[in-house]
Design a protein around this motif. Sequence first.
Motif, mmCIF file in Angstrom:
data_model
loop_
_atom_site.group_PDB
_atom_site.id
_atom_site.type_symbol
_atom_site.label_atom_id
_atom_site.label_comp_id
_atom_site.label_asym_id
_atom_site.label_seq_id
_atom_site.Cartn_x
_atom_site.Cartn_y
_atom_site.Cartn_z
ATOM 1 N N ALA A 129 2.630 0.869 5.188
ATOM 2 C CA ALA A 129 3.439 1.145 6.378
ATOM 3 C C ALA A 129 2.875 0.352 7.544
ATOM 4 N N LEU A 130 3.749 -0.393 8.259
ATOM 5 C CA LEU A 130 3.330 -1.237 9.371
ATOM 6 C C LEU A 130 4.156 -0.893 10.610
ATOM 7 N N PRO A 131 3.513 -0.517 11.719
ATOM 8 C CA PRO A 131 4.236 -0.227 12.971
ATOM 9 C C PRO A 131 4.425 -1.504 13.793
ATOM 10 N N LEU A 132 5.337 -2.346 13.402
ATOM 11 C CA LEU A 132 5.522 -3.630 14.076
ATOM 12 C C LEU A 132 5.890 -3.486 15.551
ATOM 13 N N PRO A 133 6.745 -2.533 15.970
ATOM 14 C CA PRO A 133 7.042 -2.421 17.413
ATOM 15 C C PRO A 133 5.798 -2.133 18.243
ATOM 16 N N ARG A 134 4.890 -1.355 17.733
ATOM 17 C CA ARG A 134 3.672 -1.040 18.475
ATOM 18 C C ARG A 134 2.773 -2.259 18.596
ATOM 19 N N TRP A 135 2.726 -3.038 17.554
ATOM 20 C CA TRP A 135 1.853 -4.210 17.578
ATOM 21 C C TRP A 135 2.443 -5.353 18.399
ATOM 22 N N LEU A 136 3.780 -5.559 18.266
ATOM 23 C CA LEU A 136 4.403 -6.728 18.878
ATOM 24 C C LEU A 136 5.095 -6.418 20.193
ATOM 25 N N GLY A 137 5.264 -5.135 20.514
ATOM 26 C CA GLY A 137 5.697 -4.751 21.846
ATOM 27 C C GLY A 137 7.173 -4.757 22.107
ATOM 28 N N GLU A 138 8.041 -5.050 21.149
ATOM 29 C CA GLU A 138 9.482 -5.042 21.353
ATOM 30 C C GLU A 138 10.099 -4.051 20.377
ATOM 31 N N ALA A 139 10.273 -2.805 20.840
ATOM 32 C CA ALA A 139 10.750 -1.756 19.939
ATOM 33 C C ALA A 139 12.169 -2.016 19.451
ATOM 34 N N SER A 140 13.021 -2.696 20.272
ATOM 35 C CA SER A 140 14.405 -2.913 19.879
ATOM 36 C C SER A 140 14.585 -4.125 18.977
ATOM 37 N N VAL A 141 13.542 -4.907 18.779
ATOM 38 C CA VAL A 141 13.646 -6.120 17.955
ATOM 39 C C VAL A 141 12.913 -5.947 16.633
ATOM 40 N N TRP A 142 11.692 -5.434 16.694
ATOM 41 C CA TRP A 142 10.889 -5.330 15.487
ATOM 42 C C TRP A 142 11.037 -3.935 14.875
ATOM 43 N N PRO A 143 11.139 -3.865 13.564
ATOM 44 C CA PRO A 143 11.336 -2.559 12.914
ATOM 45 C C PRO A 143 10.016 -1.952 12.445
ATOM 46 N N GLN A 144 10.066 -0.656 12.200
ATOM 47 C CA GLN A 144 9.010 -0.014 11.421
ATOM 48 C C GLN A 144 9.217 -0.431 9.961
ATOM 49 N N LEU A 145 8.156 -0.883 9.328
ATOM 50 C CA LEU A 145 8.274 -1.439 7.979
ATOM 51 C C LEU A 145 7.512 -0.574 6.991
ATOM 52 N N ALA A 146 8.162 -0.259 5.868
ATOM 53 C CA ALA A 146 7.519 0.491 4.786
ATOM 54 C C ALA A 146 7.833 -0.201 3.471
ATOM 55 N N LEU A 147 6.786 -0.459 2.706
ATOM 56 C CA LEU A 147 6.922 -1.159 1.429
ATOM 57 C C LEU A 147 6.170 -0.363 0.366
ATOM 58 N N SER A 148 6.823 -0.123 -0.771
ATOM 59 C CA SER A 148 6.190 0.629 -1.853
ATOM 60 C C SER A 148 6.502 -0.029 -3.188
ATOM 61 N N ALA A 149 5.572 0.134 -4.113
ATOM 62 C CA ALA A 149 5.738 -0.402 -5.466
ATOM 63 C C ALA A 149 5.061 0.550 -6.448
ATOM 64 N N GLN A 150 5.685 0.727 -7.603
ATOM 65 C CA GLN A 150 5.139 1.622 -8.620
ATOM 66 C C GLN A 150 5.422 1.056 -10.008
ATOM 67 N N ARG A 151 4.404 1.146 -10.869
ATOM 68 C CA ARG A 151 4.531 0.699 -12.258
ATOM 69 C C ARG A 151 4.069 1.823 -13.171
ATOM 70 N N THR A 152 4.906 2.175 -14.142
ATOM 71 C CA THR A 152 4.610 3.237 -15.098
ATOM 72 C C THR A 152 4.757 2.689 -16.512
ATOM 73 N N HIS A 153 3.735 2.905 -17.324
ATOM 74 C CA HIS A 153 3.746 2.449 -18.708
ATOM 75 C C HIS A 153 3.430 3.633 -19.613
ATOM 76 N N GLN A 154 4.365 3.994 -20.453
ATOM 77 C CA GLN A 154 4.164 5.080 -21.411
ATOM 78 C C GLN A 154 4.260 4.502 -22.824
ATOM 79 N N PHE A 155 3.258 4.828 -23.656
ATOM 80 C CA PHE A 155 3.248 4.279 -25.011
ATOM 81 C C PHE A 155 2.536 5.247 -25.950
ATOM 82 N N ALA A 156 2.785 5.046 -27.246
ATOM 83 C CA ALA A 156 2.194 5.898 -28.279
ATOM 84 C C ALA A 156 0.785 5.437 -28.601
ATOM 85 N N LEU A 157 -0.068 6.411 -28.948
ATOM 86 C CA LEU A 157 -1.453 6.114 -29.298
ATOM 87 C C LEU A 157 -1.688 6.050 -30.794
ATOM 88 N N ASN A 158 -0.790 6.592 -31.578
ATOM 89 C CA ASN A 158 -0.992 6.606 -33.030
ATOM 90 C C ASN A 158 0.344 6.433 -33.723
#
Length: 732
Positions: free
Chosen positions: A518-547
């Motif tokens: 999560a990045l608060p771009l308006p707070r860092w760059l000072g233009e709340a109406s131009v820069w957005p709050q940014l959230a980026l997520s990624a997830q990887r799930t691997h399910q497999f048999a053991l026998n």
Amino acid sequence: MFGDAAARRNYRLPGMGAAAPALDSAGMAAIATPRCRTTRAARRVRSASVAAACLWLLGPTTAMAQAALPGAVRASFAEGWVATDEVLVLELAASVAAQRSRLRLFVGRHDLSALMRMPAPGRLEVGGNLAWDSGETEVVLYLAEAPGWRELGRWPLRVRTAAGFESSQFEPRLESRIGGRALQRRSDGAPVTPRGTYAEAGARGGVNFTGKREGWQLEAAAQVQAATFRGEALRFSTLGAFAPRVDLAEYRLAAAHGGWRVQLGHAEVGQHPLLMNAFAARGVGLRAPLGAGIDVALSVTSGSTLVGYDNLSGVEERQHRIQGAVLGAELAKDWRIELSGLDARQEPRPDFGAGTVADRERSQGLGWRLHGKAAAGRLRLDAAWARSRHEHPFDAALARDGQLAAVQPATRDAHRIDVQADLITADSATTTTTTTDSAPPADTGPTLTLGLQHERSAPLYRSLAATVSGDQQQARGSATTAYRGASLVLSAAQREDNLGRIATLLGTRTQERSANLALPLPRWLGEASVWPQLALSAQRTHQFALNTPALNDSGFAATHRPDQVTLQQQLQLNWSLAGGATLAAGTTRSSVDNRQTGREQADFATLAHQLSLGLPLGPTLRAQLGGQRSRQLARESGLTGRSEAANLQLDWQPTPRWVLGGQLSAERSEQAAQAALQLQLARRFEWVAGEQKLPGQVSVRASAQQSQPSEAAAGSRLRQGWVDIGLSLNLP
């Protein structure tokens, strides 16, 4: 001013919660006098008040700071609490008693000098025919002498409530509703609702009371639920048509004193995550200190959640109980160890519509838990271990006079450990900017927290008072860092089963990896109406048999062995625009990679976009528009499916009491097109009952739906609509 207890209602002194004021030019207005039964007494009080105010105003302020005579006056009421009608007694030294005519007594902001009496030498009294306001205030005694007044003493006055409590709180609650479906229309083929048009009423009410006196704390709470439609009765799922329409939802009675606590009714017992973890049921409980930082907690509750007026204690059925004991000890500062014991029995209980076959069960167990923190709270540990014996006693009702193979009791272990470490903590001295409540500080220093959890429950492990799945092992690690409003969370987890590696059972392992930024771009760059709050997520799930279990012994073929990887990525952008408008945009990408033998091409890929815009169209009108578009590709068949959806929502509040809302939504896919419209008109009001204002609301809601299959899909157009009305009344 004399009279019986009933007459004392005429002499209650309002505003006794403040200390006697230091009077200035406006100070005479702060002196209030109680109402008296005779005109002569009233004149005496007024004359004394005016004289006291004049003397106070004429005397210099330094006179008030003169030291009181040590030991000259003693108050008998200063060390404890008094009743509302209790007589206040001051014991005076002979030198003070000799100046009776010049003594001035204030209780809070009230001059009661004219009501003082001296029934015996050196004994000054006030009250008996007054009703003191409950709470805490001050009693001050002055000696009126030139050039000012001298304070002889100041003592706290603590007055119990009329019920005898030092403090109490009574909170009634009521949520009632009357309504139903006034109109319903549908086309041929549309789903038929079981009830059609109907009218019904329901209510949920209760009381909460807490009171304190002389170190005791008493608690009482109850909640009742009522419904005219039996299908919404509290116990309909278990009693069906025999469920009472008015029933007891929950209740609690408790008393505590000096570390002791006894409770009857609904409670959550146990703090052991593997043996007895916040088990919610009706029963009795006792907590007692044993000294030297040691305490014990005992509880006996019903074997399952109970509602209704039957079995109020919760422990009437001997074969359906959860009995627990916890012995705790404070090892050192911020460290505690707890030893827990459990004896639990459960009988089968009917549950209409559950579709399960219940069985008799019993579990007995012992366990310990150690938790605490060190290094000024930067290192936190919570570790637990338990051993439980689980069995299925013979159930004649389940056997039905047949032969059942006995289930052998199993005694198994489980353990769990959770460690959190703050490697880097923010330095509060680096905070240099002031922010609003909706935004965290911008200039806090960096933080870094690492976490590690490990849990293992042996095959066949089970405890009736904790939701722990047996034959599983899982581990999780995480790292959380933050800096100037930005945050990054990384985590990795692994879970597997079939810990006994039984050849005829399929064992699986699930691995998860995730990251959230999560990045608060308006707070860092000072233009709340131009820069957005940014959230980026990624997830990887691997399910497999053991026998690979033998096909003839297990029925699992090679094509049944799971092996699948799921990926999901999401980007979210949020803008705060001028004039209170908001804009949100997001993209989600997911894929399923099937690696199972024989299904290597059964993969899917999905891409979805979302857009939402909030617009204030005036001080009382706001609109919300949203849209979504998605595409799914099935690689095995080569087919691509697409869908679009849009919605519009309007909220209009022309007055504080009237609210009009509407929502229109539409969705289209390759199979069908659907649309829905909903309008709701509501008016808030207050019903005055005596001195109580009860908030309520009356509403009318109209809904319509339409479904149209595509040309490639068979079917006909379906329509349905209805109108619901409702009236609600609440007691906060």
